[in-house]
Design a protein around this motif. Structure first.
Motif, PDB file in Angstrom:
ATOM      1  N   THR A   1       0.745  -1.224  -0.018  1.00 36.86           N
ATOM      2  CA  THR A   1       0.086  -0.052   0.095  1.00 36.86           C
ATOM      3  C   THR A   1       0.874   1.146   0.112  1.00 36.86           C
ATOM      4  N   GLY A   2       0.677   2.154  -0.953  1.00 29.68           N
ATOM      5  CA  GLY A   2       1.396   3.392  -0.862  1.00 29.68           C
ATOM      6  C   GLY A   2       0.758   4.454  -0.361  1.00 29.68           C
ATOM      7  N   LEU A   3       1.194   4.819   0.674  1.00 33.54           N
ATOM      8  CA  LEU A   3       0.715   6.183   1.622  1.00 33.54           C
ATOM      9  C   LEU A   3       1.277   7.369   0.900  1.00 33.54           C
ATOM     10  N   LEU A   4       0.423   8.023   0.004  1.00 34.69           N
ATOM     11  CA  LEU A   4       0.806   9.174  -0.939  1.00 34.69           C
ATOM     12  C   LEU A   4       0.363  10.357  -0.435  1.00 34.69           C
ATOM     13  N   GLY A   5       1.299  11.485  -0.453  1.00 40.48           N
ATOM     14  CA  GLY A   5       0.734  12.879  -0.290  1.00 40.48           C
ATOM     15  C   GLY A   5       1.754  13.809  -0.096  1.00 40.48           C
TER      16      GLY A   5
ATOM     17  N   LEU B   1       7.716  -1.179   6.838  1.00 38.13           N
ATOM     18  CA  LEU B   1       7.465   0.129   6.725  1.00 38.13           C
ATOM     19  C   LEU B   1       8.529   0.812   6.134  1.00 38.13           C
ATOM     20  N   MET B   2       8.167   1.746   5.106  1.00 37.20           N
ATOM     21  CA  MET B   2       9.010   2.177   4.412  1.00 37.20           C
ATOM     22  C   MET B   2       8.933   3.771   4.166  1.00 37.20           C
ATOM     23  N   ASP B   3       9.736   4.509   4.579  1.00 35.85           N
ATOM     24  CA  ASP B   3       9.497   6.044   4.376  1.00 35.85           C
ATOM     25  C   ASP B   3      10.478   6.652   3.411  1.00 35.85           C
ATOM     26  N   GLU B   4       9.988   6.785   2.317  1.00 35.20           N
ATOM     27  CA  GLU B   4      10.660   7.684   1.159  1.00 35.20           C
ATOM     28  C   GLU B   4      12.040   6.854   0.943  1.00 35.20           C
ATOM     29  N   PRO B   5      12.048   5.567   0.717  1.00 36.75           N
ATOM     30  CA  PRO B   5      13.606   4.862   0.836  1.00 36.75           C
ATOM     31  C   PRO B   5      14.248   5.099  -0.398  1.00 36.75           C
ATOM     32  N   PHE B   6      13.812   5.581  -1.340  1.00 37.62           N
ATOM     33  CA  PHE B   6      14.594   5.522  -2.568  1.00 37.62           C
ATOM     34  C   PHE B   6      14.989   7.137  -3.138  1.00 37.62           C
ATOM     35  N   SER B   7      14.357   7.843  -1.966  1.00 39.39           N
ATOM     36  CA  SER B   7      14.528   9.362  -2.530  1.00 39.39           C
ATOM     37  C   SER B   7      16.095   9.788  -2.441  1.00 39.39           C
ATOM     38  N   GLY B   8      16.938   8.949  -1.829  1.00 39.28           N
ATOM     39  CA  GLY B   8      18.464   9.415  -1.896  1.00 39.28           C
ATOM     40  C   GLY B   8      19.280   8.971  -3.165  1.00 39.28           C
TER      41      GLY B   8
ATOM     42  N   GLY C   1       6.597 -11.861   1.543  1.00 42.07           N
ATOM     43  CA  GLY C   1       5.136 -12.069   1.898  1.00 42.07           C
ATOM     44  C   GLY C   1       4.837 -11.106   2.934  1.00 42.07           C
ATOM     45  N   ALA C   2       5.706 -10.062   3.334  1.00 40.78           N
ATOM     46  CA  ALA C   2       5.292  -9.161   4.258  1.00 40.78           C
ATOM     47  C   ALA C   2       4.251  -8.064   3.824  1.00 40.78           C
ATOM     48  N   ALA C   3       3.471  -7.788   4.614  1.00 38.00           N
ATOM     49  CA  ALA C   3       2.447  -6.514   4.422  1.00 38.00           C
ATOM     50  C   ALA C   3       3.466  -5.240   4.286  1.00 38.00           C
ATOM     51  N   VAL C   4       3.278  -4.410   3.267  1.00 42.16           N
ATOM     52  CA  VAL C   4       4.052  -3.401   2.941  1.00 42.16           C
ATOM     53  C   VAL C   4       3.456  -1.865   3.045  1.00 42.16           C
ATOM     54  N   LEU C   5       3.855  -0.972   3.759  1.00 46.38           N
ATOM     55  CA  LEU C   5       3.316   0.393   3.731  1.00 46.38           C
ATOM     56  C   LEU C   5       4.363   1.181   3.292  1.00 46.38           C
ATOM     57  N   LEU C   6       4.338   1.833   2.300  1.00 49.00           N
ATOM     58  CA  LEU C   6       5.403   2.551   1.497  1.00 49.00           C
ATOM     59  C   LEU C   6       4.999   3.889   1.481  1.00 49.00           C
ATOM     60  N   VAL C   7       5.489   4.949   2.171  1.00 45.16           N
ATOM     61  CA  VAL C   7       5.342   6.291   2.234  1.00 45.16           C
ATOM     62  C   VAL C   7       6.119   6.965   1.282  1.00 45.16           C
ATOM     63  N   THR C   8       5.428   8.032   0.448  1.00 42.03           N
ATOM     64  CA  THR C   8       6.137   8.569  -0.657  1.00 42.03           C
ATOM     65  C   THR C   8       5.375   9.696  -1.029  1.00 42.03           C
ATOM     66  N   HIS C   9       6.071  10.719  -1.637  1.00 42.74           N
ATOM     67  CA  HIS C   9       5.396  12.079  -2.032  1.00 42.74           C
ATOM     68  C   HIS C   9       5.345  11.905  -3.654  1.00 42.74           C
TER      69      HIS C   9
ATOM     70  N   ALA D   1      -3.411   4.957  -1.053  1.00 44.30           N
ATOM     71  CA  ALA D   1      -4.039   5.998  -0.016  1.00 44.30           C
ATOM     72  C   ALA D   1      -3.484   7.366  -0.328  1.00 44.30           C
ATOM     73  N   LEU D   2      -4.399   8.107  -0.803  1.00 45.87           N
ATOM     74  CA  LEU D   2      -3.893   9.521  -1.015  1.00 45.87           C
ATOM     75  C   LEU D   2      -4.169  10.250   0.160  1.00 45.87           C
ATOM     76  N   MET D   3      -3.330  10.964   0.718  1.00 45.17           N
ATOM     77  CA  MET D   3      -3.386  11.758   1.882  1.00 45.17           C
ATOM     78  C   MET D   3      -3.306  13.202   1.952  1.00 45.17           C
ATOM     79  N   ARG D   4      -4.025  14.073   2.457  1.00 49.41           N
ATOM     80  CA  ARG D   4      -3.979  15.545   2.524  1.00 49.41           C
ATOM     81  C   ARG D   4      -4.600  15.902   3.956  1.00 49.41           C
ATOM     82  N   ASP D   5      -3.748  16.971   4.331  1.00 44.55           N
ATOM     83  CA  ASP D   5      -4.138  17.371   5.556  1.00 44.55           C
ATOM     84  C   ASP D   5      -4.474  16.689   6.683  1.00 44.55           C
TER      85      ASP D   5
END
Length: 373
Positions: free
Chosen positions: A39-43, A164-171, A192-200, A213-217
């Motif tokens: 799941t991508g947590l995008l915003g 849980l991955m927080d902007e892991p490729f931004s660098g 087989g892990a459940a993955v939550l990827l945080v990215t902008h 999941a598109l996030m705002r405010d």
């Protein structure tokens, strides 16, 4: 949500809230992730997505709400399980490798078992990420992309049920990023892990996630498959987050809005209210018709409108052409998948793909859309 549904989810967060100094940062966020699901947590920056991730990891505490892992509550009104007890793998922008430890020792850090068992698991993961030959090397001897893969191997080593991955490729360098994303996705699916990827980055979320999941405010405003979010955005901001857009604003009369491109339906919008008609640059059509009357309307393109070229530039994969509309002087941008560089003030006819337009009430703020259960 009942206990049976919670048992089906590897990770579930329920109505999370987090405030700092009275300022809400996360407001009513709920999500459920299955094993093997990305799941991508995008915003945009500051929307609360990294705070949500930190609450799930246990390095921050929610103001209210609950976190469940494999049917067990790990954070709630009267429960707080520390991070080391949650069996969660973490990857951040900073690879955070220990410089004084070898690649093997970095990957083995936190592993339990005999030395032989650890070495076998380390070698298995390094072979998966293509770095077995660097098993005795040190982080400073590796490239950024190689360090990222070591960090991935380390996070996966204890076989976490959740990653849980927080902007892991931004660098990473842009030239390396796509390949490493694809490699990482394949490995995560294998584990087989459940993955939550945080990215902008929308492209990253669409490339890697099964669901976005598109996030705002501080809120999730829309959730679903990447295709659905791109092709059925919930509002103007959602459409514009995924790509450049053109916006034509009109006033409704009799459930219709009159524009230079003909009439557009606006059902349910009262007379006198404004709507925004949104069209992406790739869905504008261009015609060199010299008759002065313009091409004939079609069901796909409707009415053709007269415009003049304001600016054209080639950007590698496509050409972008800005048009100034005759009559009101507004600017619309078209993208053309070839070299197309007409001179400034060249008169052309343009039309829009009516089946690719979105019509939103001007200024509307959507409700939270949790998507299908």
């Amino acid at each position: 949500m009942d206990g049976a549904s919670m048992n089906k989810a590897r990770l579930e967060i329920r109505d999370l809230h987090r405030s700092f100094g009275g300022r809400p940062v996360v407001s009513g966020v709920s999500l459920a992730l299955q094993a093997g699901q990305v799941t991508g947590l995008l915003g945009p920056s500051g929307c609360g997505k990294s705070t949500t991730l930190r609450i799930i990891a246990g390095v921050d505490r929610q103001t209210s709400g609950e976190v469940w892992i494999d049917g067990q509550q790990v954070a709630g009104p009267n429960v707080f399980q520390p991070p080391e007890k949650r069996h969660i793998g973490l990857m951040f922008q900073d690879f955070a490798l220990f410089p004084h430890l070898s690649v093997a020792d970095n990957v083995a850090f936190g592993l339990k078992g005999t030395r032989t068992e650890k070495r076998l698991r380390v070698r298995e993961l390094l072979e998966k990420v293509g770095l077995a030959r660097f098993i005795d090397s040190y982080p400073h001897e590796l490239s950024g992309g190689e360090q990222q893969r070591v960090a991935l191997a380390r996070a996966l080593a204890p076989r976490p049920s959740i990653m849980l991955m927080d902007e892991p490729f931004s660098g990473l360098d842009n030239r390396l990023r796509d390949g490493i994303r694809d490699e990482t996705l394949g490995i995560l699916k294998d584990e087989g892990a459940a993955v939550l990827l945080v990215t902008h980055e929308p492209e990253e979320a669409m490339r890697m996630a099964d669901e976005i999941a598109l996030m705002r405010d501080g809120r999730i405003v829309q959730r679903g498959a990447p295709y659905n979010l791109y092709n059925a955005p919930v509002d103007l901001k959602a459409a514009a987050f995924f790509s450049d857009v053109n916006v034509i604003t009109g006033v409704v009369q009799g459930a219709l809005t009159e524009t230079a491109f003909g009439q557009f339906l606006a059902p349910g919008v009262p007379d006198g209210a404004k709507v925004d008609i949104v069209i992406r640059p790739q869905h504008l059509r261009i015609d060199f018709d010299r008759s002065g009357r313009g091409p004939s309307p079609t069901p796909d393109h409707g009415v053709w409108a007269r415009a003049r070229v304001d600016r054209a530039r080639f950007i590698g994969k496509e050409s972008l052409v800005d048009f100034r509309m005759e009559g009101n002087g507004s600017i619309l941008t078209a993208s053309v998948s070839s070299v197309f560089l007409p001179a400034k003030d060249t008169p052309l006819w343009i039309a829009i793909r009516r089946d690719r337009c979105f019509v939103f009430r001007h200024g509307d703020v959507p409700g939270v859309d949790e998507g299908p259960s």
